[in-house]
Structure formats: structure tokens, C-alpha cells
Design a protein around this motif. Sequence first.
Motif, PDB file in Angstrom:
ATOM      1  N   VAL A 100     -11.186   4.423 -12.306  1.00 49.43           N
ATOM      2  CA  VAL A 100     -10.026   4.949 -11.566  1.00 49.43           C
ATOM      3  C   VAL A 100      -9.007   3.843 -11.309  1.00 49.43           C
ATOM      4  CG1 VAL A 100     -11.625   6.538 -10.418  1.00 49.43           C
ATOM      5  CG2 VAL A 100     -10.812   4.563  -9.146  1.00 49.43           C
ATOM      6  N   VAL A 101      -7.720   4.237 -11.209  1.00 49.86           N
ATOM      7  CA  VAL A 101      -6.686   3.238 -10.878  1.00 49.86           C
ATOM      8  C   VAL A 101      -6.822   2.822  -9.418  1.00 49.86           C
ATOM      9  CG1 VAL A 101      -4.942   3.840 -12.590  1.00 49.86           C
ATOM     10  CG2 VAL A 101      -5.010   5.093 -10.433  1.00 49.86           C
ATOM     11  N   THR A 102      -6.250   1.677  -9.091  1.00 50.48           N
ATOM     12  CA  THR A 102      -6.507   1.060  -7.779  1.00 50.48           C
ATOM     13  C   THR A 102      -6.103   1.957  -6.605  1.00 50.48           C
ATOM     14  OG1 THR A 102      -4.344   0.033  -7.643  1.00 50.48           O
ATOM     15  CG2 THR A 102      -6.087  -1.241  -8.712  1.00 50.48           C
ATOM     16  N   THR A 103      -5.053   2.765  -6.768  1.00 47.51           N
ATOM     17  CA  THR A 103      -4.639   3.590  -5.634  1.00 47.51           C
ATOM     18  C   THR A 103      -5.691   4.639  -5.318  1.00 47.51           C
ATOM     19  OG1 THR A 103      -3.411   5.005  -7.150  1.00 47.51           O
ATOM     20  CG2 THR A 103      -2.164   3.310  -6.015  1.00 47.51           C
ATOM     21  N   ALA A 104      -6.453   5.062  -6.345  1.00 45.27           N
ATOM     22  CA  ALA A 104      -7.444   6.124  -6.151  1.00 45.27           C
ATOM     23  C   ALA A 104      -8.632   5.653  -5.314  1.00 45.27           C
ATOM     24  CB  ALA A 104      -7.910   6.653  -7.496  1.00 45.27           C
ATOM     25  N   ASN A 130      -6.582  -1.594 -12.816  1.00 36.81           N
ATOM     26  CA  ASN A 130      -5.213  -1.072 -12.931  1.00 36.81           C
ATOM     27  C   ASN A 130      -5.068  -0.113 -14.115  1.00 36.81           C
ATOM     28  OD1 ASN A 130      -4.687  -2.556 -15.247  1.00 36.81           O
ATOM     29  ND2 ASN A 130      -3.606  -4.185 -14.173  1.00 36.81           N
ATOM     30  N   HIS A 131      -3.889   0.494 -14.199  1.00 35.30           N
ATOM     31  CA  HIS A 131      -3.616   1.533 -15.197  1.00 35.30           C
ATOM     32  C   HIS A 131      -4.004   1.081 -16.614  1.00 35.30           C
ATOM     33  CE1 HIS A 131      -1.325   4.786 -17.110  1.00 35.30           C
ATOM     34  NE2 HIS A 131      -0.954   3.868 -17.961  1.00 35.30           N
ATOM     35  N   GLU A 132      -3.523  -0.118 -16.989  1.00 28.65           N
ATOM     36  CA  GLU A 132      -3.737  -0.574 -18.360  1.00 28.65           C
ATOM     37  C   GLU A 132      -5.220  -0.697 -18.697  1.00 28.65           C
ATOM     38  OE1 GLU A 132      -0.688  -3.389 -19.904  1.00 28.65           O
ATOM     39  OE2 GLU A 132      -2.449  -4.684 -20.046  1.00 28.65           O
ATOM     40  N   GLU A 164      -1.725  15.007  -4.841  1.00 30.20           N
ATOM     41  CA  GLU A 164      -0.466  14.270  -4.829  1.00 30.20           C
ATOM     42  C   GLU A 164      -0.716  12.788  -4.526  1.00 30.20           C
ATOM     43  OE1 GLU A 164      -1.105  16.972  -3.144  1.00 30.20           O
ATOM     44  OE2 GLU A 164       0.429  18.467  -3.589  1.00 30.20           O
ATOM     45  N   ASN A 165       0.091  11.932  -5.135  1.00 29.89           N
ATOM     46  CA  ASN A 165      -0.034  10.485  -4.915  1.00 29.89           C
ATOM     47  C   ASN A 165       1.361   9.853  -4.850  1.00 29.89           C
ATOM     48  OD1 ASN A 165      -0.858   7.806  -4.833  1.00 29.89           O
ATOM     49  ND2 ASN A 165      -1.122   7.676  -7.055  1.00 29.89           N
ATOM     50  N   PRO A 166       2.145  10.157  -3.785  1.00 31.31           N
ATOM     51  CA  PRO A 166       3.526   9.666  -3.726  1.00 31.31           C
ATOM     52  C   PRO A 166       3.621   8.156  -3.504  1.00 31.31           C
ATOM     53  CG  PRO A 166       2.930  10.806  -1.700  1.00 31.31           C
ATOM     54  CD  PRO A 166       1.751  10.940  -2.619  1.00 31.31           C
ATOM     55  N   MET A 195       5.753  -7.329  -5.909  1.00 31.64           N
ATOM     56  CA  MET A 195       5.464  -6.394  -6.997  1.00 31.64           C
ATOM     57  C   MET A 195       4.006  -6.480  -7.411  1.00 31.64           C
ATOM     58  SD  MET A 195       7.071  -4.179  -8.743  1.00 31.64           S
ATOM     59  CE  MET A 195       8.358  -3.913  -9.956  1.00 31.64           C
ATOM     60  N   ARG A 196       3.436  -5.335  -7.849  1.00 29.95           N
ATOM     61  CA  ARG A 196       2.102  -5.366  -8.475  1.00 29.95           C
ATOM     62  C   ARG A 196       2.185  -6.080  -9.826  1.00 29.95           C
ATOM     63  NH1 ARG A 196      -1.824  -1.552  -7.638  1.00 29.95           N
ATOM     64  NH2 ARG A 196      -2.677  -2.501  -9.511  1.00 29.95           N
ATOM     65  N   GLU A 197       1.030  -6.463 -10.352  1.00 36.13           N
ATOM     66  CA  GLU A 197       0.953  -7.260 -11.592  1.00 36.13           C
ATOM     67  C   GLU A 197       1.350  -6.445 -12.832  1.00 36.13           C
ATOM     68  OE1 GLU A 197      -1.380  -5.688 -10.132  1.00 36.13           O
ATOM     69  OE2 GLU A 197      -2.698  -4.816 -11.639  1.00 36.13           O
ATOM     70  N   TYR A 269       1.197  12.362  -9.114  1.00 37.49           N
ATOM     71  CA  TYR A 269      -0.101  13.012  -8.908  1.00 37.49           C
ATOM     72  C   TYR A 269      -1.196  12.124  -9.456  1.00 37.49           C
ATOM     73  CZ  TYR A 269       2.444  17.232  -7.903  1.00 37.49           C
ATOM     74  OH  TYR A 269       3.282  18.133  -7.322  1.00 37.49           O
ATOM     75  N   TRP A 270      -2.405  12.380  -8.969  1.00 41.50           N
ATOM     76  CA  TRP A 270      -3.563  11.822  -9.660  1.00 41.50           C
ATOM     77  C   TRP A 270      -4.047  12.864 -10.637  1.00 41.50           C
ATOM     78  CZ3 TRP A 270      -4.649  10.228  -4.244  1.00 41.50           C
ATOM     79  CH2 TRP A 270      -4.478   8.854  -4.068  1.00 41.50           C
ATOM     80  N   TYR A 271      -4.401  12.386 -11.822  1.00 40.12           N
ATOM     81  CA  TYR A 271      -4.896  13.278 -12.874  1.00 40.12           C
ATOM     82  C   TYR A 271      -6.326  12.885 -13.239  1.00 40.12           C
ATOM     83  CZ  TYR A 271       0.077  14.234 -13.546  1.00 40.12           C
ATOM     84  OH  TYR A 271       1.389  14.578 -13.354  1.00 40.12           O
TER      85      TYR A 271
END
Length: 317
Positions: A100-104, A130-132, A164-166, A195-197, A269-271
Amino acid sequence: MKNATLHQLKVFEAVARHSSFTRAAEELFLTQPTVSMQVKQLAKAVGAPLFEQVGKRLYLTEAGKDLYTTCREIFDRLAQFETSIANLKGLKQGTLRLAVVTTAKYVVPRLLGPFCQRYPGIDISLTVTNHERVIDNLLDNRDDLYILSQPPEDLDVNIHPFLENPLVVLAWRDHPLTREKNIPLKRVAEEPFIMREPGSGTRKSIQKMFDEQGLALNVKLDLGSNEAIKQAIAGGLGISALSLHTMALEGRDSPLTILDVEGFPIERYWYLVYPGGKQLSVIAQAFFEYLLNEGKTVAEQTAFQGFFSYARQLGGG
Ligand code: PGA
């Protein structure tokens, strides 16, 4: 090869995938000398060098490339075997692998609680990155399910939004901008920004918004963690934009506050995502259905009191 072990192959696979002994050691929670030693012993068993170092970069030799392909086939077959054994055992026993990405991480562990109570024999392996790197895991078919805010558009994947993930702009509580309403983006661009990396989905969304307006952010600092950014904001180093959920456990006395900026919150959103051809295990299928049917309700029930009504006022959550 008869002296080679599965552990050595696992270590080798990680070094080859990352092209780095250091990153493989981090991923496997081993020391770098242990990783080097395992690869050295494997090369001895193979009877040929597996890597060559040119300048600062690590390359696979011909033998290394062949072994890497073989490793991937072995691990894929083992994963398929694990899935079929887990399916034989049904929901009584087995592992659910999530990346999962860090926000999750502000939501998923809370969602796992009731799921694990329902199926107490199931173990969880949760990777937060992270996402990548989540996309890298997906491409390598390393986990059962993936949670992202920006589903890949160019890959054959199944995509299901569940919450939702605003993104909101955060500042320290006494920042002069807290007194202003509908702050222009241009004004935010002038502030020192944290900023994030590179590789972060959060960073990509913010960058896109400012690029679209032809504005350049005044980035003072790159940090690889949402929590570190919150600390830096509290320390007065600048402002930032993060997922609203990073505020989920901040009480009324939080040193941070949300600024009223035009165009924010950025709606996201989270998917729940998994590769097109993937056969979900019984366990992954059960978690998938649980998240889509009950995820939002459980997230609200287990959040800090008042968090979701606050989120709704902001237009998210
Ligand atoms: P990040 O992703 O951890 O890569 O910033 C978070 C997100 O996109 O919600």
C-alpha cells in the motif's frame, strides 16, 4: 547447483531486481556483508560470477541474467503452489500479502483489525511504501492486492475505488495564512514548501496542480515520509500538502492546521488494484470483498471521533 539454497536464490533475486546490495539488504532485513556472502556462495555453487561492478553500477553477467530468469520462474511457481494450498485450506489458514502507498497506512491497519478477527488463522504481510515502489511490486507480482491513489493507466490491471483520500495544505497552527480564506495558489507557491520524495504519488498530484497553473513551488526540502513532513511543518520549516488522513489521529491540540487554499482539497481516492490475469486466492478475494463492501463504514467507525465529519466539511472523506 546442488549446494545452492532457496535462501541464497531469494537474496540473489533481490540484489538483481534492485541492482544494489544495499537495497536488497534493506528489503530483506539483512546486513550488507550477509547479502554479499550469500551471493558469493551462490556464485561458487554456480561456478561463474553473477554480477560485475562497472564504475558505481552493478550489472548482471550472462550467467547472472540466466539465473535471474530461472529464479523468477521458481518463485512464481512457488507462489502459485502456496495459493493452491491456501485455497485448499480455505479461509482457515494462510497469508494475505498487501502493498500500500504511505497514505494508506493511516487507514489500512484499522481496516485489517475486524478482518483478522473474522478470520483469526490468517497472517498479514503489509508493505508500506511510495507509489513508484508499489507499482514495482505490482509489476513483479509480489503481493495479492495493492492500494494506490493513482492507478496506473498504461497497465492491464483491475481497479476499484473504495475510499476518498483528499490532499490538503497543512501549516503550523500560528502561520499567518491561517487567518485567510480562499488563499490563491500563487500565494502558496511563494511559501517555503516541504515536498515528498521523487516517486511519491502525493508529490505527483501536487506538482501536476501547480504545473497546470504555470506556477513553480518554492521547495525548501524533500522528505521521504509523511510523518517527517508533519514534524518539519510543526518545526516551522515550511508548509506542505498531504493526505487529509495524515491528520486522522491529531487531536484538537495538534500543532498543525489545514489552510483554505483555492483548488484544495485535491479530490482523490484509494483504489484496490490487482493485475489483469491474476487469480486471487480465497483469502485475497475475501479481503477484496470486505474492503469494497465494508471498508468505508469500518474506516469511519474506527477513526478519531469527529474526523470524518470534519473531512466532509472540507469536501473530502
Ligand atoms: P505516496 O502515495 O506515498 O507515493 O505519496 C500516496 C498517495 O498517492 O496517496
